[in-house]
Scaffold this motif. Structure first.
Motif, short mmCIF file in Angstrom:
data_model
loop_
_atom_site.label_atom_id
_atom_site.label_comp_id
_atom_site.label_asym_id
_atom_site.label_seq_id
_atom_site.Cartn_x
_atom_site.Cartn_y
_atom_site.Cartn_z
N TYR A 144 37.67 36.14 52.89
CA TYR A 144 36.96 37.48 53.39
C TYR A 144 37.73 38.59 53.31
CZ TYR A 144 32.99 34.55 54.39
OH TYR A 144 31.68 33.73 54.28
N SER A 145 39.11 38.52 53.40
CA SER A 145 40.00 39.90 53.46
C SER A 145 39.91 40.37 51.93
CB SER A 145 41.44 39.37 53.96
OG SER A 145 41.18 39.13 55.30
N SER A 146 39.97 39.45 51.03
CA SER A 146 40.00 39.75 49.62
C SER A 146 38.88 40.28 49.25
CB SER A 146 40.43 38.54 48.64
OG SER A 146 41.56 38.23 49.04
N LEU A 147 37.71 39.66 49.69
CA LEU A 147 36.25 40.34 49.34
C LEU A 147 36.21 41.60 49.77
CD1 LEU A 147 33.45 39.42 48.30
CD2 LEU A 147 32.96 38.61 50.46
N GLU A 148 36.71 41.99 51.09
CA GLU A 148 36.36 43.11 51.56
C GLU A 148 37.17 44.47 50.80
OE1 GLU A 148 37.41 43.29 55.86
OE2 GLU A 148 35.64 42.24 56.41
N LYS A 149 38.59 43.76 50.55
CA LYS A 149 39.02 44.50 49.58
C LYS A 149 38.56 45.18 48.29
CE LYS A 149 43.84 43.47 51.38
NZ LYS A 149 45.17 43.06 50.96
N LEU A 150 38.08 44.15 47.54
CA LEU A 150 37.18 44.24 46.54
C LEU A 150 36.00 45.07 46.58
CD1 LEU A 150 36.64 43.33 43.33
CD2 LEU A 150 35.43 41.51 44.37
N LEU A 151 35.33 44.92 47.80
CA LEU A 151 34.20 45.91 47.89
C LEU A 151 34.46 47.18 48.03
CD1 LEU A 151 31.81 43.33 49.87
CD2 LEU A 151 31.68 43.98 47.54
N ASN A 152 35.66 47.35 48.96
CA ASN A 152 36.11 48.70 49.10
C ASN A 152 36.73 49.51 47.87
OD1 ASN A 152 35.25 48.63 51.62
ND2 ASN A 152 37.02 47.69 52.55
N LEU A 153 36.96 48.71 46.72
CA LEU A 153 37.57 49.31 45.65
C LEU A 153 36.73 50.46 44.94
CD1 LEU A 153 40.34 48.91 44.17
CD2 LEU A 153 38.85 47.34 42.40
N SER A 154 37.24 51.32 44.46
CA SER A 154 36.55 52.82 44.21
C SER A 154 36.07 52.29 42.67
CB SER A 154 37.46 53.77 43.74
OG SER A 154 36.77 54.82 43.19
N GLU B 238 37.90 49.65 33.84
CA GLU B 238 37.33 48.66 33.79
C GLU B 238 38.29 47.38 33.98
OE1 GLU B 238 33.91 46.23 33.84
OE2 GLU B 238 34.06 48.29 34.15
N PRO B 239 39.40 47.60 33.35
CA PRO B 239 40.11 46.32 33.23
C PRO B 239 40.95 45.81 34.56
CG PRO B 239 40.86 47.55 31.39
CD PRO B 239 39.80 48.35 32.27
N GLN B 240 40.96 47.08 35.42
CA GLN B 240 41.33 46.81 36.70
C GLN B 240 40.34 46.20 37.62
OE1 GLN B 240 42.83 50.95 37.82
NE2 GLN B 240 44.68 50.19 37.59
N LEU B 241 38.96 46.68 37.46
CA LEU B 241 38.02 46.02 38.10
C LEU B 241 37.67 44.46 37.74
CD1 LEU B 241 35.32 48.87 38.23
CD2 LEU B 241 36.81 48.17 40.06
N ALA C 186 40.35 42.52 39.45
CA ALA C 186 40.05 42.24 40.78
C ALA C 186 38.96 41.28 41.11
CB ALA C 186 39.87 43.60 41.55
N ASP C 187 37.68 41.32 40.21
CA ASP C 187 36.69 40.57 40.31
C ASP C 187 37.27 39.07 40.19
OD1 ASP C 187 35.05 42.42 40.91
OD2 ASP C 187 34.28 42.75 39.11
N SER C 188 38.12 38.78 39.27
CA SER C 188 38.84 37.57 38.78
C SER C 188 39.29 36.97 39.92
CB SER C 188 39.46 37.55 37.31
OG SER C 188 39.99 36.26 37.30
N ARG D 243 37.36 32.57 46.12
CA ARG D 243 35.98 32.19 46.62
C ARG D 243 36.11 30.73 46.19
NH1 ARG D 243 31.47 30.88 44.29
NH2 ARG D 243 31.90 31.75 42.11
N GLN D 244 36.44 30.26 45.07
CA GLN D 244 36.31 28.94 44.68
C GLN D 244 36.99 27.99 45.31
OE1 GLN D 244 36.98 28.79 40.30
NE2 GLN D 244 35.29 29.62 39.78
N HIS D 245 38.43 28.76 45.41
CA HIS D 245 39.35 27.76 46.42
C HIS D 245 38.91 27.65 47.98
CE1 HIS D 245 43.18 26.14 47.33
NE2 HIS D 245 43.54 26.80 48.39
N PHE D 246 38.26 28.78 48.37
CA PHE D 246 37.67 28.77 49.57
C PHE D 246 36.54 27.71 50.22
CE2 PHE D 246 34.12 30.08 52.23
CZ PHE D 246 34.49 30.05 53.58
#
Length: 760
Positions: A142-152, A157-160, A163-165, A171-174
């Motif tokens: 959930y910390s990673s998810l929040e960081k991802l959602l807060n990403l500009s 595109e490669p950076q996004l 980050a999605d990957s 998520r899969q590991h969780f």
């Protein structure tokens, strides 16, 4: 309602309700963990407390086993021997019980404590570790998810995509961790049902096994307890008789102490104050000494002894007496003084002072002083209450008349011979019956005299004889067999001594014993067993010529002699003296009957529940023991160790609660043997008792069969066989002697104790 199930699909949604379900499961596991920890702690306390109990019990048992009773006199009765050994028996039973308790506690540790602790640490501990990992993965995802959602969104595109990957991987590991945790939670919830309860079941099985083993020990102890209760009853009865005699003697001594002063033709003893002269200016002093004067050697032994200093004994001084002269008060200002001329101290005169005038005269007489005394030194037995009873035809007629009346009118009266009549009426009846002018009365037809008056008059007549019926001369000879030896040797010795009595004494004694045997045969109604009659008639029929406390201590052996006379009156009084087994010329009528050997409780295995052993026993011949061995004898047989077909009925009267376990017509000698034999197996005893009612069938069942030794045995007679456990006997047949078999081992034939083997 129970816990809600956790669906795997909910791991992907991770809804608030799903989290609430997980939390409920975690709370339940925490509660289970606390429960097991508390249970483990209490279990430890239980084990420690039980260990402390075991230690206290063992110390108690050790204390019992180390103590031994001392006895007064030169021998113990069979009852006293059993009582003396009882503390060791109690100690052994307690130790056996504690051995089983110790085994139970070891089993509890292995079957309850360790499995519960293992489940708590491995299963609940793993669940706690999974919980921490799940919470950690939850936090990371959930910390990673929040960081991802807060990403500009202006990021390249490669950076996004990168980050999605990364978030997708988290998520899969969780979700995988969530699935694993949910599976683990539900697995432990299901596992705890049997992982916790199964050790509990084992715990209770262990506890019940301990109690069952205690029950088996109690069954073993029950036989011994019954035996010991009879020993105690016999000893208490004899104690009551002995105590009354001692108190009576003490009263007589208080009334006439000088008549009972111990005198002897060999020596004289007592306290004297001896004058010891000291050099001036100290003068002289008087020292109390206990002195013994040996008349033949004229030696005076003096021992310093002061009661006020704690009874400390000083040195012994001995002097040889030349002469003794009474010292008058005009020569010395002290009374009761003697002047002794000492041979081994020429010119030395020893001055002593007696304790009283009578004591002074006795010392003068013992030392051969110049002043003789006319003091009465002996003690004559006065005729009781002035009744002139004689062992003549009149007395014999009264005895027969009384016996006929008692057997006709009151053979079933409770307390017959123990309940006394009114003293004045008893004396009046006896005076009438031994008077030749008025002794024609038929007591069996007269209602003027009740039964207890007649029984008391009969006892008074026997006590009033100038000499006891069994005579002073033979008193010690009658007592000696009762102090030791086998049951057979006791009977033989008493048989021999009875025929040494004067003809009239033997005739009256035989008549009386036949009557008392008849009284004992009705003990179920009158409660007068052979042992009770022995207590009543022991001091009446035999007593020492000199009454002392030491002689009264032999009262219990008098009772045993009378018990043997009652139980074996037919053999003792009908056999001629020439055929007595102890006669040097007469032939032995029959081989002596042996007593069945005891099985030592220490040598046999502990009685515990074992189905395999029971199956083996049931598969064998369970009717090996005879009815004589499995049935319990009378309480009299413990003390006299003799056989009688009627005595088992007597025991039932004294012990109504034991009646169910007794079989009529039993060999009373086998009481102790049957208790020990039955100890080998409580179940086999019951089977043997029920199967042993038809002795003829039993004898046929063991004819020409083989037997196997279950206990080792060392022969005590040349006709017996020695063997070890596992020995196989062939050609096994019943012996004519109760409790024994005849068989062959390694080519040698001999007798085998029946309770040492099992039939094959």
């Amino acid at each position: 309602m129970g816990l809600a199930p956790l669906e795997f699909s909910e791991c992907y949604l991770d809804s608030p309700s799903f989290r609430e379900k997980i939390k409920a499961q975690e709370i339940e596991l925490d509660k289970t963990n606390r429960f097991i920890k508390e249970l483990y702690k209490d279990g430890k306390n239980l084990i420690n407390a039980t260990k402390q109990l075991g230690m206290a019990q063992r110390k108690f048992a050790q204390c019992l086993g180390e103590f031994q009773f001392e006895f007064i006199g030169d021998a113990k009765t069979d009852d006293e021997k059993c009582i003396d050994e009882s503390l060791q028996e109690f100690s052994m039973f307690l130790k056996n019980l504690e051995d089983q308790r110790e085994l139970m506690m070891r089993n509890i540790t292995e079957t309850l404590m360790k499995p519960l602790e293992k489940f708590r640490k491995e299963q609940l501990g793993n669940a706690r570790a999974e919980r921490k990992r799940y919470e950690k993965e939850t936090e990371k995802y959930y910390s990673s998810l929040e960081k991802l959602l807060n990403l500009s969104a202006k990021k390249k595109e490669p950076q996004l995509q990168e980050a999605d990957s990364q978030v997708e991987i988290m998520r899969q590991h969780f979700q995988e961790e969530s699935l694993e945790y949910v599976c683990k939670l539900q697995e432990i919830q299901e596992r705890k049902k049997f992982e916790c309860v199964e050790p509990m079941l084992a715990f209770f099985q262990t506890v019940f096994t301990f109690y069952h083993q205690g029950y088996e020990l109690a069954k073993d102890f029950d036989h011994y307890k019954t035996d010991l209760q009879i020993n105690i009853q016999n000893t208490r009865s004899r104690f009551e008789g002995t105590r009354s005699e001692v108190h009576e003697l003490m009263k007589r001594i208080k009334d006439t102490p000088q008549e009972y002063r111990q005198t002897s033709p060999i020596s004289f003893e007592g306290y004297l104050y001896v004058q010891e002269k000291r050099p001036p200016p100290f003068g002289s002093s008087w020292v109390k000494r206990y002195c013994t004067f040996v008349k033949e050697q004229k030696i005076l032994h003096m021992v310093t002894f002061d009661h006020r200093s704690g009874g400390k004994i000083g040195e012994t001084e001995s002097v040889t007496l030349k002469s003794c002269v009474r010292k008058t008060t005009d020569m010395l200002d002290r009374r009761f003084c003697l002047e002794l001329d000492i041979t081994d101290r020429p010119g030395t005169v020893l001055t002593v002072q007696a304790l009283s005038e009578d004591d002074h005269k006795l010392w003068m007489h013992a030392m051969g002083g110049k002043e003789p005394i006319g003091c009465y030194l002996g003690r004559a037995l006065s005729k009781e209450r002035g009744i002139d009873a004689q062992l003549d035809d009149v007395g014999l007629g009264f005895l027969k008349n009384s016996i006929t009346a008692i057997e006709t009118r009151g053979i079933n009266d409770q307390g017959l011979y123990r309940v006394g009549g009114v003293s004045s009426k008893v004396q009046k009846l006896l005076s009438l019956m031994i008077d030749e002018k008025s002794n024609e009365m038929d007591l069996s037809a007269s209602e003027d005299w009740d039964v207890k008056t007649i029984t008391s008059a009969l006892k008074l007549y026997l006590r009033s004889l100038p000499e006891p019926l069994m005579t002073y001369e033979l008193y010690k000879e009658f007592i000696n067999p009762a102090k030791g030896g086998s049951p057979e040797s006791r009977i033989q010795a008493i048989h021999h001594l009875v025929h040494k009595l004067p003809e009239r004494n033997r005739q009256v004694l035989g008549l009386l014993m036949k009557h008392l045997a008849n009284v004992a045969a009705h003990s179920k109604q009158n409660l007068m067993t052979v042992a009770n009659l022995g207590v009543v008639f022991g001091p009446t029929l035999m007593r020492p010529q000199e009454e002392t406390v030491a002689a009264i201590m032999d009262l219990k052996f008098q009772n045993i002699v009378v018990e043997i006379l009652i139980e074996h009156h037919e053999k003792i009084f009908t056999d001629s003296p020439e055929l007595s087994p102890l006669s040097p010329t007469g032939p032995v009528l029959s081989a002596p009957t042996r007593q069945s050997k005891k099985v030592s409780r220490q040598n046999r295995p502990l009685a515990v529940y074992n189905p395999q052993v029971l199956d083996i026993q049931n598969a064998g011949d369970g009717s090996v023991l005879t009815a004589d061995e499995t049935s319990m004898g009378s309480n009299e047989s413990v003390s006299s160790q003799s056989s009688s077909a009627s005595t088992s009925e007597l025991e039932k009267a004294d012990h109504p609660t034991l009646t169910a376990s007794l079989s009529s017509g039993s060999n009373s000698r086998s009481l102790q043997a049957s208790f020990s034999a039955s100890g080998a197996s409580g179940d086999s005893l019951t089977a043997a008792t029920t199967a042993g009612t038809d002795k003829e069938k039993q004898e046929q069942s063991v004819t020409n069969r083989k037997a196997k030794a279950v206990y080792p045995c060392e022969a005590e007679h040349e006709t017996e066989l020695s063997f070890q456990v596992g020995a196989i006997f062939s050609h096994v047949v019943p012996s004519r002697e109760p409790g024994w078999l005849e068989g062959e081992l390694e080519g040698k034939k001999g007798l085998i104790p029946e309770n040492y083997v099992e039939m094959l």
